[in-house]
Structures are given as structure tokens and as C-alpha cells.
Design a protein around this motif. Structure first.
Motif, PDB file in Angstrom:
ATOM      1  N   THR A   1       0.628  -1.228  -0.156  1.00  0.00           N
ATOM      2  CA  THR A   1      -0.083   0.084   0.152  1.00  0.00           C
ATOM      3  C   THR A   1       0.727   1.297   0.009  1.00  0.00           C
ATOM      4  OG1 THR A   1      -0.237  -0.093   2.328  1.00  0.00           O
ATOM      5  CG2 THR A   1      -1.918  -1.215   1.128  1.00  0.00           C
TER       6      THR A   1
ATOM      7  N   ARG B   1      -9.533  -0.681  -8.213  1.00  0.00           N
ATOM      8  CA  ARG B   1      -9.030  -1.832  -8.002  1.00  0.00           C
ATOM      9  C   ARG B   1      -8.730  -1.875  -6.490  1.00  0.00           C
ATOM     10  NH1 ARG B   1      -7.106  -5.020 -11.560  1.00  0.00           N
ATOM     11  NH2 ARG B   1      -7.376  -4.674 -13.847  1.00  0.00           N
ATOM     12  N   ALA B   2      -8.101  -0.789  -5.789  1.00  0.00           N
ATOM     13  CA  ALA B   2      -7.837  -1.014  -4.441  1.00  0.00           C
ATOM     14  C   ALA B   2      -9.028  -1.278  -3.701  1.00  0.00           C
ATOM     15  CB  ALA B   2      -7.183   0.105  -4.156  1.00  0.00           C
ATOM     16  N   ASP B   3     -10.033  -0.569  -3.875  1.00  0.00           N
ATOM     17  CA  ASP B   3     -11.373  -0.688  -3.229  1.00  0.00           C
ATOM     18  C   ASP B   3     -12.128  -2.184  -3.404  1.00  0.00           C
ATOM     19  OD1 ASP B   3     -11.156   1.953  -2.572  1.00  0.00           O
ATOM     20  OD2 ASP B   3     -12.673   2.926  -3.772  1.00  0.00           O
ATOM     21  N   ALA B   4     -11.412  -2.687  -4.489  1.00  0.00           N
ATOM     22  CA  ALA B   4     -11.987  -4.001  -4.660  1.00  0.00           C
ATOM     23  C   ALA B   4     -11.383  -5.092  -4.230  1.00  0.00           C
ATOM     24  CB  ALA B   4     -12.563  -4.340  -6.357  1.00  0.00           C
ATOM     25  N   GLY B   5      -9.996  -4.760  -3.616  1.00  0.00           N
ATOM     26  CA  GLY B   5      -9.040  -5.771  -3.023  1.00  0.00           C
ATOM     27  C   GLY B   5      -8.270  -6.176  -4.023  1.00  0.00           C
ATOM     28  N   ASP B   6      -8.205  -5.687  -5.457  1.00  0.00           N
ATOM     29  CA  ASP B   6      -7.131  -6.029  -6.357  1.00  0.00           C
ATOM     30  C   ASP B   6      -6.021  -5.155  -6.386  1.00  0.00           C
ATOM     31  OD1 ASP B   6      -9.057  -7.755  -7.367  1.00  0.00           O
ATOM     32  OD2 ASP B   6      -9.836  -6.454  -8.512  1.00  0.00           O
ATOM     33  N   ASP B   7      -5.176  -5.394  -7.238  1.00  0.00           N
ATOM     34  CA  ASP B   7      -3.861  -4.900  -7.238  1.00  0.00           C
ATOM     35  C   ASP B   7      -3.909  -3.447  -8.098  1.00  0.00           C
ATOM     36  OD1 ASP B   7      -1.062  -3.721  -7.527  1.00  0.00           O
ATOM     37  OD2 ASP B   7      -0.391  -5.871  -8.173  1.00  0.00           O
TER      38      ASP B   7
ATOM     39  N   SER C   1       1.817   1.821  -3.607  1.00  0.00           N
ATOM     40  CA  SER C   1       0.605   2.062  -4.212  1.00  0.00           C
ATOM     41  C   SER C   1       0.208   3.571  -4.108  1.00  0.00           C
ATOM     42  CB  SER C   1      -0.657   1.259  -4.047  1.00  0.00           C
ATOM     43  OG  SER C   1      -1.820   1.635  -4.517  1.00  0.00           O
TER      44      SER C   1
ATOM     45  N   ARG D   1      -7.906   3.273  -7.847  1.00  0.00           N
ATOM     46  CA  ARG D   1      -8.619   3.553  -6.633  1.00  0.00           C
ATOM     47  C   ARG D   1      -9.668   2.431  -6.780  1.00  0.00           C
ATOM     48  NH1 ARG D   1      -8.829   9.853  -5.923  1.00  0.00           N
ATOM     49  NH2 ARG D   1      -6.853  10.018  -4.949  1.00  0.00           N
TER      50      ARG D   1
END
Length: 88
Positions: free
Chosen positions: A3, A65-71, A6, A63
Motif C-alpha cells: 500500500t 482496484r484498491a477498493d475491490a481488493g485488487d492490485d 501504491s 482506486r
């Protein structure tokens, strides 16, 4: 997914957006001062706006992708044409 990495990537994208916004202001100032012709200003503004759209799109992808738990690093810059279709 790191993170911190990211977050630093997102920060770089936001910094680039800030640079382009400053460049837009500078172009408008140059035009107002008569140091650039309107055609050149408009051409460069269109280029900046297209790149800005791409940066905002990339940031939204990251954002999401991050919210969905993806990279978020799997997000990619899309072509100007593709980004324009999403905005229509």
C-alpha cells in the motif's frame, strides 16, 4: 500489494495532474500577455486536457482496484480515444 508503493504511485499521478493544471494556467497567462498566439494555446490546451483525462482515468482505475481488493498496479493508461468514450 504494497500500500505504501501504491500510495506513492497515486501521489506521482496527482503531482503530474498538478503540473498540467499549472501548465494550463501558464498558457492562459501567455495568451493574455500576447506571448503566444491563440492557435498555439488551443493546440497545447487540447494536448494537456487529453493527458489530464488519461491521468484522472488511471487514478480512478487504481482506486477502484484498491477498493475491490485488487492490485492497483494492474491498472493501465488507456488511449485518449478510449478515455474519451468513457466520458461521453
Amino acid at each position: 500489494m504494497d500500500t505504501q508503493t501504491s500510495g506513492s504511485t497515486d501521489r506521482r499521478i496527482l503531482d503530474r495532474i498538478g503540473e498540467m493544471v499549472a501548465a494550463e494556467r501558464e498558457l492562459r497567462d501567455l495568451l493574455a500577455d500576447g506571448r503566444i498566439d491563440p492557435e498555439s494555446e488551443q493546440r497545447r490546451l487540447r494536448e494537456l486536457e487529453a493527458e489530464l483525462d488519461q491521468c484522472w482515468d488511471l487514478l480512478r482505475q487504481r482506486r477502484a482496484r484498491a477498493d475491490a481488493g485488487d492490485d492497483p498496479d494492474q491498472a493501465a493508461v488507456r488511449s485518449v480515444e478510449e478515455v474519451a468514450r468513457y466520458e461521453s
